[in-house]
Design a protein around this motif. Structure first.
Motif, PDB file in Angstrom:
ATOM      1  N   LEU A 117      86.731  46.575  22.686  1.00 39.34           N
ATOM      2  CA  LEU A 117      85.346  46.912  22.377  1.00 39.34           C
ATOM      3  C   LEU A 117      84.515  45.628  22.467  1.00 39.34           C
ATOM      4  O   LEU A 117      85.021  44.543  22.153  1.00 39.34           O
ATOM      5  CB  LEU A 117      85.279  47.452  20.940  1.00 39.34           C
ATOM      6  CG  LEU A 117      83.931  47.972  20.495  1.00 39.34           C
ATOM      7  CD1 LEU A 117      83.853  49.468  20.805  1.00 39.34           C
ATOM      8  CD2 LEU A 117      83.692  47.754  19.006  1.00 39.34           C
ATOM      9  N   PRO A 135      82.195  43.358  20.666  1.00 42.35           N
ATOM     10  CA  PRO A 135      81.831  43.257  19.248  1.00 42.35           C
ATOM     11  C   PRO A 135      80.325  43.444  19.054  1.00 42.35           C
ATOM     12  O   PRO A 135      79.526  42.936  19.849  1.00 42.35           O
ATOM     13  CB  PRO A 135      82.247  41.843  18.851  1.00 42.35           C
ATOM     14  CG  PRO A 135      83.072  41.316  19.961  1.00 42.35           C
ATOM     15  CD  PRO A 135      82.809  42.127  21.178  1.00 42.35           C
ATOM     16  N   THR A 159      78.642  44.695  13.015  1.00 47.61           N
ATOM     17  CA  THR A 159      79.936  44.370  12.395  1.00 47.61           C
ATOM     18  C   THR A 159      79.865  43.033  11.655  1.00 47.61           C
ATOM     19  O   THR A 159      80.699  42.746  10.793  1.00 47.61           O
ATOM     20  CB  THR A 159      81.038  44.392  13.478  1.00 47.61           C
ATOM     21  OG1 THR A 159      81.030  45.679  14.094  1.00 47.61           O
ATOM     22  CG2 THR A 159      82.415  44.131  12.918  1.00 47.61           C
ATOM     23  N   ASP A 161      93.066  42.306   9.196  1.00 45.88           N
ATOM     24  CA  ASP A 161      92.066  43.005  10.028  1.00 45.88           C
ATOM     25  C   ASP A 161      92.813  44.063  10.841  1.00 45.88           C
ATOM     26  O   ASP A 161      93.601  43.716  11.731  1.00 45.88           O
ATOM     27  CB  ASP A 161      91.370  41.983  10.937  1.00 45.88           C
ATOM     28  CG  ASP A 161      90.431  42.634  11.952  1.00 45.88           C
ATOM     29  OD1 ASP A 161      90.013  43.792  11.733  1.00 45.88           O
ATOM     30  OD2 ASP A 161      90.119  41.966  12.961  1.00 45.88           O
ATOM     31  N   THR A 204      91.962  44.988  15.619  1.00 48.96           N
ATOM     32  CA  THR A 204      91.181  43.739  15.768  1.00 48.96           C
ATOM     33  C   THR A 204      90.417  43.634  17.085  1.00 48.96           C
ATOM     34  O   THR A 204      89.485  42.847  17.198  1.00 48.96           O
ATOM     35  CB  THR A 204      92.120  42.523  15.569  1.00 48.96           C
ATOM     36  OG1 THR A 204      91.344  41.358  15.326  1.00 48.96           O
ATOM     37  CG2 THR A 204      93.016  42.287  16.801  1.00 48.96           C
ATOM     38  N   ALA A 255      87.433  39.765  16.787  1.00 51.30           N
ATOM     39  CA  ALA A 255      86.133  39.362  16.247  1.00 51.30           C
ATOM     40  C   ALA A 255      86.144  39.137  14.729  1.00 51.30           C
ATOM     41  O   ALA A 255      85.800  38.044  14.245  1.00 51.30           O
ATOM     42  CB  ALA A 255      85.080  40.414  16.620  1.00 51.30           C
ATOM     43  N   ASP A 289      96.582  45.570  16.244  1.00 42.56           N
ATOM     44  CA  ASP A 289      95.962  46.554  17.132  1.00 42.56           C
ATOM     45  C   ASP A 289      97.097  47.328  17.801  1.00 42.56           C
ATOM     46  O   ASP A 289      98.186  46.770  17.961  1.00 42.56           O
ATOM     47  CB  ASP A 289      95.081  45.893  18.199  1.00 42.56           C
ATOM     48  CG  ASP A 289      93.954  46.803  18.670  1.00 42.56           C
ATOM     49  OD1 ASP A 289      92.789  46.538  18.349  1.00 42.56           O
ATOM     50  OD2 ASP A 289      94.265  47.817  19.348  1.00 42.56           O
ATOM     51  N   ALA A 342     100.451  50.895  15.224  1.00 44.87           N
ATOM     52  CA  ALA A 342      99.426  51.816  14.727  1.00 44.87           C
ATOM     53  C   ALA A 342      99.150  51.556  13.244  1.00 44.87           C
ATOM     54  O   ALA A 342     100.084  51.521  12.431  1.00 44.87           O
ATOM     55  CB  ALA A 342      99.884  53.254  14.925  1.00 44.87           C
ATOM     56  N   TRP A 343      97.917  51.339  12.922  1.00 41.86           N
ATOM     57  CA  TRP A 343      97.415  51.087  11.563  1.00 41.86           C
ATOM     58  C   TRP A 343      98.428  50.343  10.684  1.00 41.86           C
ATOM     59  O   TRP A 343      98.736  49.200  10.955  1.00 41.86           O
ATOM     60  CB  TRP A 343      96.901  52.388  10.932  1.00 41.86           C
ATOM     61  CG  TRP A 343      95.746  52.953  11.752  1.00 41.86           C
ATOM     62  CD1 TRP A 343      95.562  54.273  12.099  1.00 41.86           C
ATOM     63  CD2 TRP A 343      94.642  52.243  12.342  1.00 41.86           C
ATOM     64  NE1 TRP A 343      94.419  54.415  12.860  1.00 41.86           N
ATOM     65  CE2 TRP A 343      93.839  53.206  13.026  1.00 41.86           C
ATOM     66  CE3 TRP A 343      94.237  50.908  12.390  1.00 41.86           C
ATOM     67  CZ2 TRP A 343      92.685  52.865  13.724  1.00 41.86           C
ATOM     68  CZ3 TRP A 343      93.081  50.562  13.077  1.00 41.86           C
ATOM     69  CH2 TRP A 343      92.327  51.542  13.724  1.00 41.86           C
ATOM     70  N   PRO A 362      87.361  50.714  12.457  1.00 43.22           N
ATOM     71  CA  PRO A 362      88.186  51.613  13.285  1.00 43.22           C
ATOM     72  C   PRO A 362      87.313  52.481  14.180  1.00 43.22           C
ATOM     73  O   PRO A 362      86.084  52.489  14.041  1.00 43.22           O
ATOM     74  CB  PRO A 362      88.889  52.465  12.232  1.00 43.22           C
ATOM     75  CG  PRO A 362      87.880  52.555  11.127  1.00 43.22           C
ATOM     76  CD  PRO A 362      87.129  51.252  11.117  1.00 43.22           C
ATOM     77  N   PRO A 363      87.927  53.241  15.094  1.00 40.69           N
ATOM     78  CA  PRO A 363      87.128  54.218  15.850  1.00 40.69           C
ATOM     79  C   PRO A 363      86.553  55.234  14.859  1.00 40.69           C
ATOM     80  O   PRO A 363      87.279  55.715  13.998  1.00 40.69           O
ATOM     81  CB  PRO A 363      88.172  54.902  16.752  1.00 40.69           C
ATOM     82  CG  PRO A 363      89.369  54.011  16.731  1.00 40.69           C
ATOM     83  CD  PRO A 363      89.355  53.286  15.435  1.00 40.69           C
ATOM     84  N   SER A 396      89.626  55.000  23.123  1.00 40.11           N
ATOM     85  CA  SER A 396      90.518  54.895  21.957  1.00 40.11           C
ATOM     86  C   SER A 396      89.995  53.890  20.929  1.00 40.11           C
ATOM     87  O   SER A 396      90.479  53.847  19.799  1.00 40.11           O
ATOM     88  CB  SER A 396      91.917  54.482  22.401  1.00 40.11           C
ATOM     89  OG  SER A 396      91.836  53.268  23.129  1.00 40.11           O
ATOM     90  N   ASP A 436      90.807  58.297  11.709  1.00 39.87           N
ATOM     91  CA  ASP A 436      91.388  56.951  11.541  1.00 39.87           C
ATOM     92  C   ASP A 436      90.970  56.341  10.201  1.00 39.87           C
ATOM     93  O   ASP A 436      91.778  55.680   9.541  1.00 39.87           O
ATOM     94  CB  ASP A 436      90.982  56.058  12.716  1.00 39.87           C
ATOM     95  CG  ASP A 436      91.682  56.482  14.006  1.00 39.87           C
ATOM     96  OD1 ASP A 436      92.924  56.547  14.020  1.00 39.87           O
ATOM     97  OD2 ASP A 436      90.992  56.792  14.994  1.00 39.87           O
TER      98      ASP A 436
HETATM   99  C1  LIG Z   1      85.927  49.998  16.994  1.00 38.02           C
HETATM  100  S1  LIG Z   1      87.177  48.994  17.739  1.00 38.02           S
HETATM  101  C2  LIG Z   1      86.964  47.521  16.758  1.00 38.02           C
HETATM  102  C3  LIG Z   1      87.378  46.252  17.442  1.00 38.02           C
HETATM  103  C4  LIG Z   1      87.027  44.987  16.646  1.00 38.02           C
HETATM  104  N1  LIG Z   1      87.615  45.016  15.330  1.00 38.02           N
HETATM  105  C5  LIG Z   1      85.525  44.850  16.536  1.00 38.02           C
HETATM  106  O1  LIG Z   1      84.974  45.078  15.450  1.00 38.02           O
HETATM  107  O2  LIG Z   1      84.886  44.500  17.544  1.00 38.02           O
HETATM  108  C6  LIG Z   1      88.639  49.734  17.090  1.00 38.02           C
HETATM  109  C7  LIG Z   1      89.953  49.027  17.437  1.00 38.02           C
HETATM  110  O3  LIG Z   1      91.015  49.773  16.831  1.00 38.02           O
HETATM  111  C8  LIG Z   1      92.095  49.868  17.731  1.00 38.02           C
HETATM  112  N2  LIG Z   1      92.827  51.101  17.386  1.00 38.02           N
HETATM  113  C9  LIG Z   1      92.499  52.377  17.673  1.00 38.02           C
HETATM  114  N3  LIG Z   1      93.414  53.227  17.166  1.00 38.02           N
HETATM  115  C10 LIG Z   1      94.351  52.450  16.545  1.00 38.02           C
HETATM  116  C11 LIG Z   1      95.540  52.734  15.815  1.00 38.02           C
HETATM  117  N4  LIG Z   1      95.968  53.986  15.618  1.00 38.02           N
HETATM  118  N5  LIG Z   1      96.243  51.709  15.311  1.00 38.02           N
HETATM  119  C12 LIG Z   1      95.827  50.423  15.486  1.00 38.02           C
HETATM  120  N6  LIG Z   1      94.705  50.079  16.160  1.00 38.02           N
HETATM  121  C13 LIG Z   1      93.977  51.093  16.682  1.00 38.02           C
HETATM  122  C14 LIG Z   1      91.460  49.911  19.108  1.00 38.02           C
HETATM  123  O4  LIG Z   1      92.375  49.486  20.097  1.00 38.02           O
HETATM  124  C15 LIG Z   1      90.272  48.971  18.914  1.00 38.02           C
HETATM  125  O5  LIG Z   1      90.616  47.652  19.271  1.00 38.02           O
END
Ligand SMILES: C[S@@+](CC[C@H](N)C(=O)[O-])C[C@H]1O[C@@H](n2cnc3c(N)ncnc32)[C@H](O)[C@@H]1O
Length: 274
Positions: free
Chosen positions: A87, A89, A93, A116, A119, A123, A141, A167-168, A184-185, A203, A214
């Motif tokens: 993403l 940043p 945020t 975090d 990540t 960022a 991540d 994952a998480w 998160p998303p 994603s 999430d």
């Molecule tokens: C909204 S982005 C935020 C990226 C960064 N933290 C920022 O603020 O710019 C969400 C991040 O969560 C990761 N992500 C999505 N689903 C995930 C999961 N189930 N477990 C771990 N990471 C996940 C994505 O790959 C992405 O990098």
């Protein structure tokens, strides 16, 4: 055929690109700053510049983020490399980072354990580590590609952060933290704004359950991974303040309130583990 800064800017303006964006593209393409552009308005540019500029212009007009073309984005005073795996940043945020830094200052812990989740480019984790060097920072991540970008950013900035893939909460075992942060998303899959964000990883943006799936997983796992008195800080959608507060209370955490973003919208909620 050679061309000048003035001609390329003119072409971009006629195609509908704002002047500032045209200048930023030219700066990145030529590896110059804006004052150089102004003072070399009529200089012939190196061969190939025009074709490369046209290519970027086409992509930008197709809503490819400027940061993917230039390859970097400023976040909380750090210059971060980004790629289409991460993403871009957002300034909103930085509100979460500021809240995290205030809490780290006030909690009085000598070497707080900080996490975090999700990540991306690194960022949040890197901004916190930069301003609070005594924190021991972990960042996760599920995207290996995103983690590669985050690790490269950490290396370039000389910031020590531990990166884990998964994952998480899964890569963390039974580890506990003083501060857990996540952006998160959280966009609902049917949200009308998603098509304009189509060049960023879906994603990283969208989640089922009206964008709450999430956030819910993170909140449900938080009590087992927070130390007593520890803080959970979550970014969320402007219309998710109440739902997030309910989830936080439902998990047995002490809801602390919600911070507004730069546009005045609810954006970042906090809760303490008793
Ligand atoms: C909204 S982005 C935020 C990226 C960064 N933290 C920022 O603020 O710019 C969400 C991040 O969560 C990761 N992500 C999505 N689903 C995930 C999961 N189930 N477990 C771990 N990471 C996940 C994505 O790959 C992405 O990098």
């Amino acid at each position: 055929m050679s061309c000048t800064v003035r001609e390329l800017q003119q072409r971009a303006l006629q195609a509908g690109l704002p002047r500032l964006e045209a200048q930023l593209l030219l700066c990145a393409l030529l590896d110059r700053d804006r004052s150089w552009l102004i003072s070399h308005d009529e200089d012939p540019l190196p061969a190939g510049t025009s074709d490369r500029f046209e290519n970027w212009l086409r992509q930008r007009l197709d809503e490819v983020p400027l940061a993917y073309l230039t390859g970097h984005k400023e976040f909380h005073g750090l210059r971060l490399q980004v790629s289409p795996a991460t993403l871009v940043p957002r300034p909103d945020t930085e509100v979460l980072v500021d809240a995290a830094l205030r809490w780290l200052t006030s909690c009085g812990l000598a070497a707080p354990r900080v996490l975090d989740l999700g990540t991306g480019s690194g960022a949040i984790a890197l901004a916190v580590k930069k301003r609070h060097p005594r924190a021991s920072v972990t960042a996760t991540d599920f995207s290996a590609e995103a983690l590669g970008v985050a690790e490269a950013n950490a290396g370039r900035l000389g910031l020590e952060v531990r990166f884990l893939q998964g994952a998480w909460w899964q890569p963390l075992g039974a580890e506990r933290f003083d501060l857990v942060m996540s952006n998160p998303p959280y966009i609902a899959p049917q949200d009308e704004h998603l098509p304009a964000l189509r060049h960023e990883p879906l994603s990283a943006l969208a989640a089922p359950e009206q964008g709450l799936a999430d956030l819910r997983q993170i909140i449900e796992g938080a009590p087992a991974h927070l130390l007593p008195g520890g803080l959970l800080l979550l970014e969320h959608g402007y219309d998710q303040e109440q739902a997030v507060a309910d989830l936080l209370r439902g998990a047995g955490l002490h809801y602390q309130g919600c911070e507004r973003d730069l546009g005045g919208q609810p954006r970042c909620s906090a809760a303490l583990k008793p």
